[in-house]
Every structure is written in structure tokens, then in C-alpha cells.
Design a protein around this motif. Structure first.
Motif, PDB file in Angstrom:
ATOM      1  N   LYS A 111      35.296  27.215  48.604  1.00  0.00           N
ATOM      2  CA  LYS A 111      34.130  27.297  47.744  1.00  0.00           C
ATOM      3  C   LYS A 111      34.407  28.235  46.575  1.00  0.00           C
ATOM      4  O   LYS A 111      33.954  28.015  45.450  1.00  0.00           O
TER       5      LYS A 111
ATOM      6  N   VAL B  11      33.699  27.704  42.635  1.00  0.00           N
ATOM      7  CA  VAL B  11      32.993  28.627  41.744  1.00  0.00           C
ATOM      8  C   VAL B  11      33.831  28.848  40.481  1.00  0.00           C
ATOM      9  O   VAL B  11      33.303  28.879  39.368  1.00  0.00           O
TER      10      VAL B  11
ATOM     11  N   ALA C 166      30.551  25.964  33.010  1.00  0.00           N
ATOM     12  CA  ALA C 166      29.310  26.538  32.482  1.00  0.00           C
ATOM     13  C   ALA C 166      29.104  27.905  33.102  1.00  0.00           C
ATOM     14  O   ALA C 166      28.441  28.045  34.130  1.00  0.00           O
TER      15      ALA C 166
ATOM     16  N   ARG D 243      25.454  29.156  33.676  1.00  0.00           N
ATOM     17  CA  ARG D 243      24.785  28.588  34.842  1.00  0.00           C
ATOM     18  C   ARG D 243      25.198  29.331  36.116  1.00  0.00           C
ATOM     19  O   ARG D 243      24.387  29.605  36.986  1.00  0.00           O
TER      20      ARG D 243
ATOM     21  N   LEU E 114      26.189  32.392  36.376  1.00  0.00           N
ATOM     22  CA  LEU E 114      25.530  33.698  36.366  1.00  0.00           C
ATOM     23  C   LEU E 114      24.088  33.567  36.828  1.00  0.00           C
ATOM     24  O   LEU E 114      23.613  34.319  37.672  1.00  0.00           O
ATOM     25  N   PHE E 115      23.391  32.585  36.272  1.00  0.00           N
ATOM     26  CA  PHE E 115      21.971  32.437  36.599  1.00  0.00           C
ATOM     27  C   PHE E 115      21.767  31.793  37.955  1.00  0.00           C
ATOM     28  O   PHE E 115      20.645  31.650  38.407  1.00  0.00           O
ATOM     29  N   THR E 116      22.873  31.362  38.571  1.00  0.00           N
ATOM     30  CA  THR E 116      22.750  30.899  39.947  1.00  0.00           C
ATOM     31  C   THR E 116      22.957  32.088  40.892  1.00  0.00           C
ATOM     32  O   THR E 116      22.835  31.940  42.095  1.00  0.00           O
ATOM     33  N   GLY E 117      23.280  33.245  40.336  1.00  0.00           N
ATOM     34  CA  GLY E 117      23.331  34.440  41.161  1.00  0.00           C
ATOM     35  C   GLY E 117      24.724  34.932  41.488  1.00  0.00           C
ATOM     36  O   GLY E 117      24.889  35.866  42.261  1.00  0.00           O
ATOM     37  N   TYR E 118      25.751  34.286  40.911  1.00  0.00           N
ATOM     38  CA  TYR E 118      27.107  34.781  41.155  1.00  0.00           C
ATOM     39  C   TYR E 118      27.456  35.801  40.103  1.00  0.00           C
ATOM     40  O   TYR E 118      27.245  35.551  38.912  1.00  0.00           O
TER      41      TYR E 118
ATOM     42  N   ALA F  78      19.114  36.801  39.278  1.00  0.00           N
ATOM     43  CA  ALA F  78      19.067  35.472  39.881  1.00  0.00           C
ATOM     44  C   ALA F  78      19.010  35.569  41.392  1.00  0.00           C
ATOM     45  O   ALA F  78      18.229  34.872  42.045  1.00  0.00           O
TER      46      ALA F  78
ATOM     47  N   ARG G 234      16.445  29.967  36.510  1.00  0.00           N
ATOM     48  CA  ARG G 234      16.229  29.603  35.107  1.00  0.00           C
ATOM     49  C   ARG G 234      16.908  28.282  34.798  1.00  0.00           C
ATOM     50  O   ARG G 234      18.055  28.060  35.151  1.00  0.00           O
ATOM     51  N   LYS G 235      16.162  27.446  34.112  1.00  0.00           N
ATOM     52  CA  LYS G 235      16.734  26.195  33.625  1.00  0.00           C
ATOM     53  C   LYS G 235      16.894  26.310  32.124  1.00  0.00           C
ATOM     54  O   LYS G 235      15.983  26.735  31.437  1.00  0.00           O
ATOM     55  N   PHE G 236      18.093  25.943  31.648  1.00  0.00           N
ATOM     56  CA  PHE G 236      18.344  26.077  30.215  1.00  0.00           C
ATOM     57  C   PHE G 236      17.715  24.936  29.442  1.00  0.00           C
ATOM     58  O   PHE G 236      17.396  23.887  29.991  1.00  0.00           O
TER      59      PHE G 236
ATOM     60  N   VAL H 153      25.031  21.788  33.754  1.00  0.00           N
ATOM     61  CA  VAL H 153      25.522  21.595  35.120  1.00  0.00           C
ATOM     62  C   VAL H 153      27.035  21.743  35.069  1.00  0.00           C
ATOM     63  O   VAL H 153      27.612  21.854  34.004  1.00  0.00           O
TER      64      VAL H 153
ATOM     65  N   LEU I 146      27.069  24.849  45.368  1.00  0.00           N
ATOM     66  CA  LEU I 146      27.259  26.167  44.766  1.00  0.00           C
ATOM     67  C   LEU I 146      25.934  26.892  44.593  1.00  0.00           C
ATOM     68  O   LEU I 146      25.880  28.116  44.586  1.00  0.00           O
ATOM     69  N   ALA I 147      24.853  26.101  44.437  1.00  0.00           N
ATOM     70  CA  ALA I 147      23.551  26.727  44.224  1.00  0.00           C
ATOM     71  C   ALA I 147      22.892  27.144  45.530  1.00  0.00           C
ATOM     72  O   ALA I 147      21.919  27.886  45.531  1.00  0.00           O
ATOM     73  N   LEU I 148      23.456  26.648  46.635  1.00  0.00           N
ATOM     74  CA  LEU I 148      22.879  26.931  47.952  1.00  0.00           C
ATOM     75  C   LEU I 148      22.718  28.434  48.163  1.00  0.00           C
ATOM     76  O   LEU I 148      23.609  29.209  47.812  1.00  0.00           O
TER      77      LEU I 148
ATOM     78  N   GLU J 215      19.877  19.869  37.446  1.00  0.00           N
ATOM     79  CA  GLU J 215      19.754  21.305  37.188  1.00  0.00           C
ATOM     80  C   GLU J 215      18.517  21.861  37.886  1.00  0.00           C
ATOM     81  O   GLU J 215      18.559  22.949  38.463  1.00  0.00           O
TER      82      GLU J 215
ATOM     83  N   LEU K 167      18.369  24.681  40.824  1.00  0.00           N
ATOM     84  CA  LEU K 167      17.449  25.812  40.778  1.00  0.00           C
ATOM     85  C   LEU K 167      16.707  25.948  42.102  1.00  0.00           C
ATOM     86  O   LEU K 167      16.580  27.038  42.655  1.00  0.00           O
TER      87      LEU K 167
ATOM     88  N   GLN L  19      18.420  27.439  45.137  1.00  0.00           N
ATOM     89  CA  GLN L  19      18.494  28.897  45.216  1.00  0.00           C
ATOM     90  C   GLN L  19      17.259  29.474  45.870  1.00  0.00           C
ATOM     91  O   GLN L  19      17.198  30.664  46.121  1.00  0.00           O
TER      92      GLN L  19
END
Lengths: 530, 378, 302
Positions: free
Chosen positions: B244, B248, B255, B258, B260-264, C127, C133-135, C140, C152-154, C205, C209, C212
Motif C-alpha cells: 500500500k 501511496v 495528485a 489529494r 494530503l487531504f486524504t490524511g497522509y 484531514a 475536502r473535495k477540490f 483522483v 487509499l482513502a480507507l 472523489e 472523501l 475517510q
């Protein structure tokens, strides 16, 4: 060489003029100078110098040229099989047996010094000046009477001051303490690097032992150093400005191609090289076909180097870079490939060696501002040229229609396209403009440095640093960054050496970019993030 | 590494099959490569007589070893550029640092057999130094220098990367700054006072671990060792990319905002792969020096670093086999050109840069795949 | 705060907690929601005891003299669906940048819940505290598959070591599968995200979100480039999230705003905020806002 010949010529003239004056050189002293123990000969020479005349001058010349011969009690000067009696200057029959005079190095030095001393009595200010300069290198008390005589005759004020100094330099080694102290006071008024070293020489262990004189020396050295420091400082500023103006001239082209258009052109350095080689070719053409106008080849070289580099730039834009807009990393690699090919191309046509580019005569030499500071004309010209180009570019960008289109396309491509601007054409023009400015920079570089296939490689890292530091999309930033980096570099060189200075500057930039990733004059806000 | 616990629920079918690290075919290929490395090359070089057509010359062995060192660099470059999208123009520096760390040890191994028969390396005697500078403190110890081989590039990369990534320097800015870094280092190493032999660098090595380097068996050993390291790094990279973490990295390339805003916190992802990549280059450099017999600051020139990038690009970015193919192709071509048409090598290399970026963004691997796909349609 | 507002806030909070509890018990073995009455004390857990999920207070951001945000104040209640409209350059995106940590303001305060100071945190920390946040432009991971995008968003440990060792559990698979269904990409799990249509990317996207599991969703023009049908389905999706999540929707499309405001839980009056030149021009019910003279002036010009 030329100077030498004029010197001789003038000496000859002076001799002809003064031939009627009473002869002071006796045959005895002539012999004492020519034959005997070296110490005695030098003593005799010094003694004769107290009352210098033309016969003595001729004798010294002849001794140096190995044309002085000894026949019995007579010292003869033999040229082209004719003999002249040294002491009188009268012609004499050439005896069957003449002895050569042998001069060792020490003797030669003394003779050279004596020869220089004669220059002091020349009618030409320049010759007198040269003589003073030469005597300064071999100042000792023995020539003191000579200097005194010269001082009495000297009319030129500045030369008089120099002679006073020279006198002091001779007296500083005097055995009389008061004379030494007086000499130090006289020398304090000087701003010559040689005076400083002369004073320092006296400070060495065992040379000057008297504490009072040593104290006077210390203060004198400090005063002279302070005065010299100004020249050094100004020199640093000037070389810094000079390097800075070159850097910023190099970076100005990048400011357009990278700053405005966003194209990473690693072949920018090679465009400089093309400009420099264009200058080289123009120079050759002038030398061959219009040698009379050689001094003005640079005037033809400036537009031609611009055009040559702009043409190459336009071709590159049309064939390669056009297809890579919006992919900066790919552009970087492709233009690197272009630079490799251009370097090899130049090697194939002109060879791997540097080619000679000569300054026009009006760009060689320099103006002496301070005793230890001479500003070369070519560097001064480049500083002005850089600002001239900057003014031209900013006018072009801000005032002309092409500039308007360039700004429009770089700021909002699709909008400009909608309004009927041929964006593809504008891209080519803008890139060619940036390339052409690189060509101008190359033309300027050819006047101060070597022209060779690797010319551009040395500048590419520096010039990108200037753009990065100045901020993308900013002409003003490029100017400040270029000049700033140039001056900073030279200042650091003063106390760390060239390599360390360069490393420190690079580290400084890396750290600076950490603090302000967008450069000095960054555009903040959303547009900058994209 | 196999995920055997696939859920039985029907919706699981939407998930792509989780790739195991090596398929059966992959295992066979790895075994074959191992066999070539460990058995065939030594046999061809040492056992087969020089008169035989199958004999592998010493030149071929050291060329192979050298190219495999380059392939390690290209692989390292691929991890940071192909997968994470960060183009480094300073990887030559890490390579050279690894090489210098190894070179220091090799200089010490010369012992008193140098020109001046001194305990100190010749260049220090030449500079009239009485003792070695502090940087040479542990250079007598093989173990210590081998630690430096990874530690010095790793530490430099970590510190530089930390500051660069923390202040969000990215894209071309990052590339240019790495170029400035290697350029500065080159200037530094050119100085005699830096204590690493100035512009001559290190050369005239005699032995390694007490064994002479100029023998056939040593050459083969180093070549095989390089091959094994390359294979090991390849498998490690494969595992990284399959994890994984690897996804990442690719997400950062596509992106970063994205991610960063997904929390990584992308800083640590970028920094870890950047440092690992630098250390791989350091190892490659250490393997390179004894095989080539010289290391000098020229390896730190910006041109050397940018060439690593072109190996990766030519072979195919974001594939693991691509960079290895690219390194073999480009350096193989270089060996041939510089003998056959030395005048034209730079033209070829330059054209390669342009052609790959314009016409082959996926490199040789991409081209082969495209051709294969076309053939399949027919 | 007035007693009225206090009361309203506490009501909202109760509704929110009840809804959250309900949604949690559905998927877990129970007992985990028993603690909702406690005062949240963990530093990284958002504290919504006071009924507000987001407090933006007196924020000013200027770029080279231009004030993108000018003393902006905005409060979002727990479970609220807030629509924000405003002409171009009103500061909507900058506001989101400030909330998500991308831009640091010159002055002012921004809190998530009553305990998390947004101005002290980095994007990734914000986050993971629960702000999604959605741009504006669908963002994606183009070269990964749809499945991997969601994976990855999990919600899970975001650190390097954890993701090196990570393996998907069957619960994770189920969750991703559910999400694929929700965003209408059920059969596209193995497709490369870059190949999706614009609308599908928007959905993906949004799906990322939601994976998360954020407490606050910031949606910047979520229906830009969508077909009418897709827009309608998006509105439905958002309305179904209302209550369990807090949503801030920035949008130009007034039809979509209308759908959001008039749909869902009708008993509550939804507030619409109008931004202009970096501060709040008007706030209130959609009809009131639309009738506001100044708003009309700003939108239509004099």
C-alpha cells in the motif's frame, strides 16, 4: 616593447640635446665602472650617478648591451666595428685587442637601476613617470643624490609627489634614525600597494630594530592599509557588479523562456555559446575583409549574435519544445539532449579547443581610478550593455504589441487564443526572444572570457539559480537576484576563495528557497499554487 | 505475501486480484537469472578456455558488472521519479559518495605499496600532510566504511530531503536544486583541502580485504555480487511497489494535494523513498569503484546525474524492469559508440533524450507493450 | 450566545448523536457507541459538545495587498448542510484553503469543534481529524484503479510503516464494495481512474472523501460538469449524509442549491450563506437571501 623603444629614443634625443654640456664622466671612473671587483664597480657607478651625464648613460646602455670593451685604460663602446671613447663620446680608432666586460646578475641589476634613473631626466612626463615606477622596485640609498637632482628639476606636481615618496622609500633604509622616521612620515601619505609591502618588509624581524621607528612603522602601515582598503572594497564591488551583470544578462533570457513561458531550457547555456561563436565568426570576417574597420566588428556582432541564437531558439521551439508544453520535467530532459547535440556540433565545426576572440582596441585597457584599482573597459561596457538590454527587453514586454501578446498568452492562453491571438506564433517569438538575449549575453561573454564548446555549461547552474532566486515570472526579480548573487559571490571570494564562495552561495540559495519557495518577488495566492 | 483470506461475499469480485509478489513465471525468471549470475558467468569466464567462442573475456565481465551498477542507480531513480514523480538531478552525488566511501577503504588497503611507500595514501604525501584528516578516521575498517557507503548518502539525502520536502519544494524546482547540490559537492571534492584526492580522486587500488583486485576471480566475484545486489534490490522494489505504501507513492505522483487531504503526511513518504533511493545509489557506487578502479569528482557532475534519469526514461518509467533495460541499452550503446564512432556519441545521446521524451514517454517497455498489444489485436 | 441558539444547538447535537449511534450500531457489534455522553477529551478527537462543528472567526487573508478574505466569520453546526454561494473571487476557495490548512491566514481564528485549532495543524493532520475536502477540479489518482483509489482513502493508520505492512481485511473489502455501489461505480473497480468520465471522477472523489469517514465535508463545486441526472443523484447522496455528517457545499448551480435546500429534512430551515469580497454578505433562508437587495446587486450588477 613599444614603451622601451620610445624610452631609448628619448634617451638618445636627450643625449643629442645635452651633448654640449660639460662632461662629468672621467675616463678613470669609466674604467672603475667597467673593470674590477663587483663591489667597487657598483660603488663607482653610484659615485658617477651623483653627476649623471649622457656619456654615463651611454656607457650604462653599452654595458647592458655587452658592447662596452676595455682597451688598456680606455673604455670603448664598440658598435658596427666603430669605437667611441666612453668618457668623452669622441670617436677613436678600434684597437686590435679589446677585452670584453663581464657583468654578473648583481652588476646587471645595478646597471638596470642606473639606466632607469636616467629616465628621471627625460623631457617626457611619461618616461619620467615610468622611470619613477621602475626605480621604486629597486630603491636604495645609493641613488639618493640622483633623486634629489631630479626633484630639483621636476616641474610636474604629481611626479614631484611621487619622487618625494621614492626618496622616502630610499631613506627608510638609511642608517640615520631621524631620516628613517622622516621617510616613514612621507610614505604615510601614499596609497600604493608597493609602499605597504615596503613598510611591511621593514617590520620583519631583524630588519628594523629601533622601537620608536617600529612604532612609527606600525601606525604608518595601518594608515596606508586603510587607504588601500578603499580601493580593494571598490574593486570587490566592481567585480561583483561585473559578474552580477553577466549573470543577470545570462538569466534575463531565462527569465523570458522559463519565467514567463515556464519552459525549462537546459540548452540555454548553449545558446550563449552560439552567440559567442557568432561573435567569433563576425570578428574573423572583419579581420579578413575589413581590417580597417576591425575595431567596430562588435557593432555588427551584437545584432548577428542575437539573430543567430534567436534562429536556433525558434527552430528548437518549433521542432521540440512545442510538443512538451506543460511537461516541465520532460522539457528539461529533451533540452538537455539538445544541449549535448549543440556542444558536439560546435566541436565538429570549430574543434574542441577554445577560439580566440580579441577585444576591439577601444575595449581593451582600462581606467585607473585608484592606485590599486583599475577598471577594465570591457567590463564597464558589459555593465552598461546589460542595463541597456534590460531596458530594451522591458520596453519590448511592456510597450509593444508583441510584448502585450506574450504577456497575454503566458497569463491566459485559452483566452488569448479566443481573442484571435496566434498563440503558437507568439510562443515561437517569445522563445526566440529569450534565445536571442542569450545570444547577446554570449556576445558579451566573448569579450571577457574564453570562447569554447563548454562555455555554456559553466553558466547554466548559476543562471537557473538566479531565476529561481528572483522568482518565476519576474524581470525585476531576475535583475536583483543576478546582481545580488554576483556581488555576494565576489565578497565571499575575498575571504574564502572562489570554490568555497560558490559552494556557500549555492547553500545559501538552497536555504533561501526553503524559506521562500517562490523566490524574492513571488506572486502569492492561488495562481502561484497551480 | 499472498492474501489468501479473500472474503467470500459476492461483492469481493469487484476487487482486482491482489498480485502476489512473484507469479510462477516470475519465480522461474528469477531462478534463471540467479543461475546465470552464480554459475554461468563464472564458468564462462574462468573455466572456459580463452580460445573458445563461449569464453567471456575479463573486459566483458567488468563491463557487465559496471552496467549492473548503473542499473541499480536507474532502479533507484525509478522509485523516486517513475513511481513518486520526483525527478532528482543529483543521484550521481549519492552514487559518488558511496564510491568514495569504498574508495577510502581501498586506498587504505594499498598500504605501503604506493609510490611514496607511506602509510598515508599517496595524494596526502604529495600534499605534504603528516596525518590523515578526521574524515579518514575509520577508513582502515571494512565494516565501518561499508556502513558509510549507505549512511553518508542516506544521511545527506535525509537532511536535504527533509528541508526540501517540508517546505514543499517540488517539480522542476526540486530538480534544479538537486542539480545545484551535486554541482556544489563536485566543486568541494575538486579541492585538495577537502581531503579526498582533489580532481584525481582515488585510483591505483591494489586489494580488497587483503585479496588483489586485478585478478580474474576477483572481477567475477564482484560482478556476481553486483548482480545479486541488483536482483535483491529489484525484488525489494517489487515488494515496495506492491504494498500500500507503493500505491501511496504513486498517488503522490498523480495528485499530491489529494493525498494530503486524504490524511497522509506525504513528507514522510517522500522522505523515506528518497532516502532509500539515495542509499541504493550509494551501494551501486561502492560496487562500481573496485570494478572500474577509479573514483573522482567527475561522477558528481550534473551531466552524470542527468544520465541516470535518461537510463530510466529510455527503459520505461514506472516499470521495474524498464530502468534495468534502459541502463543496459544506453551504457551498452555508449561502450560501442565511444569505440566505433566517438564523434557521434553525443549526437546519439542527445537524440535519445529528445526521442524518448517526444515519442516514447513509456520507454522501451512501453513500446514493446504497445507492439504486443497491436500484435494481439491482429 | 442567546438561550435560543443554545437550545437549538443542543437539539441539533442530540439529533446528530442519535443518528451517528444508529449508523454505528448497524455495522458493529454494539457497545462502542455507549460513550457518546462523555466529554471528549482525547486531543485529536473533535469535541462537539457545544453543538458546533466549525468556527471560523474574523479570518483575513491577503495576497499582495489583495484581500481574498476580509474578516470572514462563519459557524457551522453539527449535522448541518450549509450552502455557500458567491460570485467569482468572493473567497470561497480561499476559505476552504484556510479550513483545510493549505493557506495560513494573516489574522483570525478557525476551530474544528471547540477544541481543535485548525491554524496549528498541517493539511494531513486536519484531514485525519475528520475534515474532508473535495477540490473544484476532480482530483483522483489517475493511474491507479478505482478500487485502489478508494483503498487509499480507507480510514486507517496513515503512517509509513503501517502502510508498508498493511493488508486489506474482509471488512475493508466490504466497505470498499459498498462505497463502489454508493457512487455507482460498482462494475468499474478495476478500471484505471484516469479513464473515467468527468462526472464519474467527481463521484469517485466524493467516494474517497466518504471512505475517510469525515465529520465535516467541504465540497467545492461538486456537480460541475455533471449531467442533470448525475446532479440529481448527487443531491440525493448529500441529503442522505445530512445529519450524520456536516456538509459545506460551495456551488454556482442555483438549481442544485435549490434541490439541497428544499430536499431532505424539511422540518429544519437550511441556511444559505452569500460571500462577497471575502466576507459574508448575507445569511439566511434561500428565499430571503435571494430577495436581499444587496445580493441581487452583487449578482446582477447595478
Amino acid at each position: 616593447m613599444l614603451r622601451r623603444i620610445t624610452l631609448y629614443g628619448l634617451l638618445l634625443f636627450a643625449w643629442l640635446f645635452a651633448v654640449s654640456t660639460a662632461s662629468a664622466l672621467s675616463p678613470e671612473s669609466a674604467k672603475a665602472i667597467a673593470v674590477g671587483d663587483n663591489d667597487d664597480r657598483i660603488k663607482a657607478l653610484s659615485a658617477a650617478l651623483v653627476t649623471p651625464d649622457d656619456n654615463l648613460s651611454n656607457l650604462v646602455e653599452a654595458l647592458l648591451a655587452d658592447t662596452a670593451k676595455v682597451a688598456g685604460d680606455q673604455v670603448l663602446i664598440v658598435t658596427d666595428g666603430k669605437a667611441v671613447i666612453a668618457a668623452t663620446g669622441a670617436e677613436a680608432p678600434l684597437p686590435a685587442v679589446v677585452e670584453d666586460v663581464v657583468n654578473n646578475n648583481r652588476m646587471r641589476q645595478a646597471l638596470e637601476g642606473a639606466k632607469a634613473a636616467f629616465g628621471l631626466f627625460s623631457d617626457s612626463v611619461r618616461v619620467r613617470n615610468n622611470a619613477i615606477t621602475e626605480l621604486r622596485e629597486s630603491a636604495d640609498e645609493s641613488k639618493l643624490p640622483l633623486i634629489d637632482r631630479a626633484l630639483a628639476k621636476e616641474t610636474d606636481a604629481s611626479l614631484k609627489a611621487k619622487l618625494e615618496q621614492l626618496r622616502a622609500a630610499m631613506l627608510i633604509a638609511s642608517s640615520d634614525k631621524q631620516k628613517r622616521l622622516d621617510a616613514i612620515v612621507a610614505l604615510t601619505a601614499s596609497a600604493q600597494p608597493s609602499v605597504k609591502s615596503l613598510l611591511q618588509e621593514r617590520m620583519k624581524a631583524g630588519v628594523e630594530t629601533d622601537p620608536e621607528v617600529r612604532a612609527a612603522l606600525t601606525t604608518a602601515i595601518k594608515t596606508v592599509e586603510d587607504r588601500l582598503a578603499w580601493g580593494e572594497r571598490l574593486g570587490v564591488v566592481f567585480t561583483g557588479l561585473s559578474l552580477g551583470s553577466i549573470l543577470f544578462l545570462v538569466a534575463l533570457g531565462l527569465a523570458i523562456t522559463y519565467g514567463l513561458m515556464g519552459v525549462i531550457n537546459m540548452a540555454h547555456g548553449e545558446l550563449l555559446m552560439i552567440g559567442a561563436y557568432a561573435t567569433y565568426l563576425v570578428q574573423n570576417v572583419f579581420r579578413k575583409f575589413m581590417p580597417g574597420a576591425f575595431d567596430y566588428y562588435i557593432i555588427a556582432a551584437i545584432p548577428l549574435s542575437f539573430l543567430a541564437a534567436a534562429l536556433v531558439g525558434a527552430i528548437l521551439e518549433r521542432t521540440v519544445i512545442r510538443w512538451l508544453y506543460g511537461r516541465p520535467l520532460e522539457t528539461l530532459l529533451a533540452t538537455w539532449g539538445i544541449s549535448l547535440m549543440l556542444i558536439q556540433l560546435v566541436r565538429t565545426f570549430f574543434g574542441a579547443q577554445n577560439v580566440p576572440v580579441e577585444n576591439p582596441s577601444w575595449l581593451s585597457g582600462g581606467v585607473q581610478v585608484l592606485p590599486n584599482l583599475t577598471l577594465p573597459f570591457n567590463r564597464i561596457a558589459i555593465i552598461f550593455f546589460a542595463f541597456f538590454v534590460l531596458a530594451g527587453v522591458s520596453l519590448l514586454i511592456s510597450k509593444t504589441r508583441l510584448g502585450l501578446f506574450v504577456r497575454g498568452v503566458t497569463q491566459n492562453r485559452s483566452m488569448a487564443a479566443c481573442m484571435g491571438v496566434n498563440t503558437a506564433k507568439i510562443d515561437t517569438y517569445a522563445f526566440a526572444l529569450g534565445a536571442g538575449i542569450a545570444g547577446l549575453a554570449g556576445c558579451a561573454l566573448s569579450q571577457v572570457g574564453n570562447v569554447g564548446p563548454d562555455l555554456g555549461q559553466g553558466y547554466i547552474v548559476d543562471s537557473f539559480m538566479v531565476v529561481v532566486l528572483g522568482g518565476v515570472g519576474q524581470l525585476a526579480g531576475t535583475v536583483y537576484a543576478g546582481l545580488g548573487l554576483g556581488v555576494l559571490n565576489k565578497f565571499l571570494e575575498g575571504w574564502t576563495g572562489a570554490v568555497l564562495a560558490k559552494i556557500i552561495v549555492l547553500v545559501f540559495i538552497v536555504v533561501f528557497i526553503q524559506r521562500r519557495p517562490q523566490g524574492i518577488f513571488a506572486l502569492k495566492g492561488r495562481s502561484a499554487e497551480a | 505475501m499472498n492474501t489468501t483470506t479473500l472474503p467470500s461475499s459476492p461483492i469481493a469480485s469487484i476487487a482486482p486480484p491482489v498480485p502476489s509478489l512473484l507469479t510462477l513465471r516470475g519465480k522461474v525468471v528469477v531462478a534463471a537469472v540467479l543461475a546465470i549470475l552464480v554459475v554461468i558467468i563464472p564458468v564462462l569466464n574462468v573455466m572456459v578456455p580463452a580460445t573458445s567462442a563461449f569464453h567471456m573475456s575479463d573486459y566483458a565481465v567488468s563491463l557487465l558488472g559496471k552496467i549492473m551498477c548503473y542499473a541499480i542507480c536507474a532502479l533507484a531513480m525509478d522509485l523516486i521519479w517513475g513511481y513518486t514523480g520526483i525527478l532528482s538531478l543529483g543521484h550521481g552525488l549519492f552514487f559518488a559518495l558511496g564510491g568514495y566511501a569504498m574508495g577510502m577503504y581501498l586506498m587504505r588497503q594499498i598500504g605501503r605499496d604506493g609510490v611514496y611507500h607511506s602509510d598515508l595514501p599517496d595524494f596526502m604525501v604529495f600534499l605534504d600532510w603528516k596525518t590523515a584528516p578526521w574524515t579518514w578516521a575509520g577508513s582502515e575498517s571494512f565494516i565501518f566504511q561499508m556502513i558509510l557507503v549507505v549512511a553518508v548518502p542516506g544521511l545527506l539525502a535525509f537532511i536535504f530531503g527533509y528541508f526540501a520536502f517540508r517546505s514543499r519544494i517540488k517539480g522542476v524546482y526540486f530538480s534544479i536544486i538537486t542539480q545545484a547540490l551535486t554541482f556544489a559537492a563536485m566543486l568541494l571534492f575538486f579541492r585538495n583541502e577537502t581531503g579526498f584526492g582533489g580532481n584525481n580522486g582515488f585510483t591505483d587500488f591494489k586489494r580488497i580485504l587483503g585479496i588483489p583486485t586485478a585478478t580474474s576471480s576477483m572481477r567475477v566475484t564482484l560482478c556476481v555480487l553486483t548482480g545479486l545486489v541488483l536482483l535483491g534490490f529489484y525484488l525489494m522494489s517489487k515488494a515496495i511497489i506492491a504494498s500500500k505504501y507503493g500505491r501511496v507513492l504513486q498517488a503522490i505522483r498523480d495528485a499530491e494535494g489529494r493525498v494530503l487531504f486524504t490524511g497522509y503526511n506525504t513528507l514522510w513518504y517522500k522522505l523515506s523513498i528518497w532516502t532509500l533511493s539515495a542509499m541504493m545509489c550509494g551501494v551501486a557506487g561502492a560496487l562500481y569503484v573496485p570494478q572500474v578502479g577509479i573514483i573522482n569528482p567527475g561522477e558528481m557532475s550534473p551531466a552524470a546525474s542527468i544520465e541516470i534519469a535518461i537510463w530510466t526514461a529510455v527503459g520505461g518509467r514506472a516499470t521495474l524492469i524498464g530502468p534495468i533495460i534502459g541502463a543496459f541499452f544506453v551504457t551498452g550503446a555508449k561502450s560501442w559508440f565511444t569505440v566505433a564512432f566517438p564523434e557521434y556519441w553525443l549526437y546519439f545521446l542527445g537524440a535519445l533524450f529528445i526521442a524518448v521524451t517526444l515519442f516514447l514517454p513509456q520507454g522501451i517497455v512501453g513500446l514493446v507493450r504497445k507492439l504486443a498489444a497491436k500484435g494481439g489485436v491482429k | 450566545m442567546t438561550p435560543d441558539l443554545l437550545e437549538e444547538g443542543s437539539k441539533r447535537r442530540e439529533a446528530y448523536l442519535a443518528k451517528q449511534a444508529a449508523s454505528q450500531t448497524a455495522g458493529t457489534s454494539g457497545g462502542q457507541s455507549a460513550s457518546y455522553g462523555r466529554v471528549v477529551s482525547a486531543a485529536d478527537e473533535v469535541d462537539v459538545v457545544h453543538g458546533g462543528i466549525l468556527y471560523v472567526d474574523d479570518i483575513t487573508v491577503s495576497f499582495d495587498g489583495f484581500r481574498a478574505l476580509n474578516k470572514l466569520t462563519l459557524n457551522i453546526a453539527v449535522g448541518e448542510l450549509r450552502c455557500i454561494i458567491g460570485p467569482n473571487g468572493a473567497g470561497k476557495t480561499t476559505m476552504m484553503d484556510v479550513i483545510t490548512g493549505k493557506t495560513k491566514p494573516d489574522s483570525g481564528r478557525a476551530f474544528f469543534g471547540s477544541n481543535i485549532d485548525l491554524l496549528r495543524l498541517r493539511e494531513s493532520e486536519i484531514a485525519s481529524r475528520g475534515v474532508g475536502r473535495k477540490f473544484q477540479k476532480p482530483t483522483v489518482f489517475e493511474q491507479l484503479s478505482v478500487f485502489e483509489n478508494l483503498e487509499l482513502a480507507l480510514k486507517m493508520d496513515r503512517r509509513v510503516r503501517a502502510s508498508l505492512m498493511h493488508k486489506l481485511t474482509s471488512a475493508d473489502f466490504d466497505r470498499i464494495a459498498e462505497m463502489l455501489k454508493l457512487i455507482h461505480l460498482r462494475d468499474s473497480g478495476s478500471r484505471t481512474a484516469g479513464d473515467l468520465s468527468h462526472g464519474q471522477k467527481q463521484w469517485l472523489e466524493i467516494g474517497m472523501l466518504l471512505m475517510q469517514d469525515p465529520k465535516l465535508l467541504l465540497l467545492d463545486e461538486p456537480v460541475a460538469g455533471m449531467t442533470d441526472e448525475e446532479t440529481e443523484r448527487t443531491a440525493e447522496l448529500f441529503l442522505s449524509l445530512e445529519g450524520s455528517h456536516s456538509l459545506v457545499v460551495v456551488e454556482h448551480d442555483m438549481k442544485f442549491i435549490g434541490e439541497l435546500v428544499n430536499g431532505g429534512q424539511r422540518e429544519k430551515k437550511k441556511i444559505v450563506t452569500v460571500l462577497h469580497e471575502g466576507s459574508v454578505l448575507a445569511e439566511g433562508a434561500l428565499a430571503d437571501v435571494q430577495a436581499n437587495e444587496r445580493v441581487v446587486e452583487v449578482y446582477l450588477g447595478r
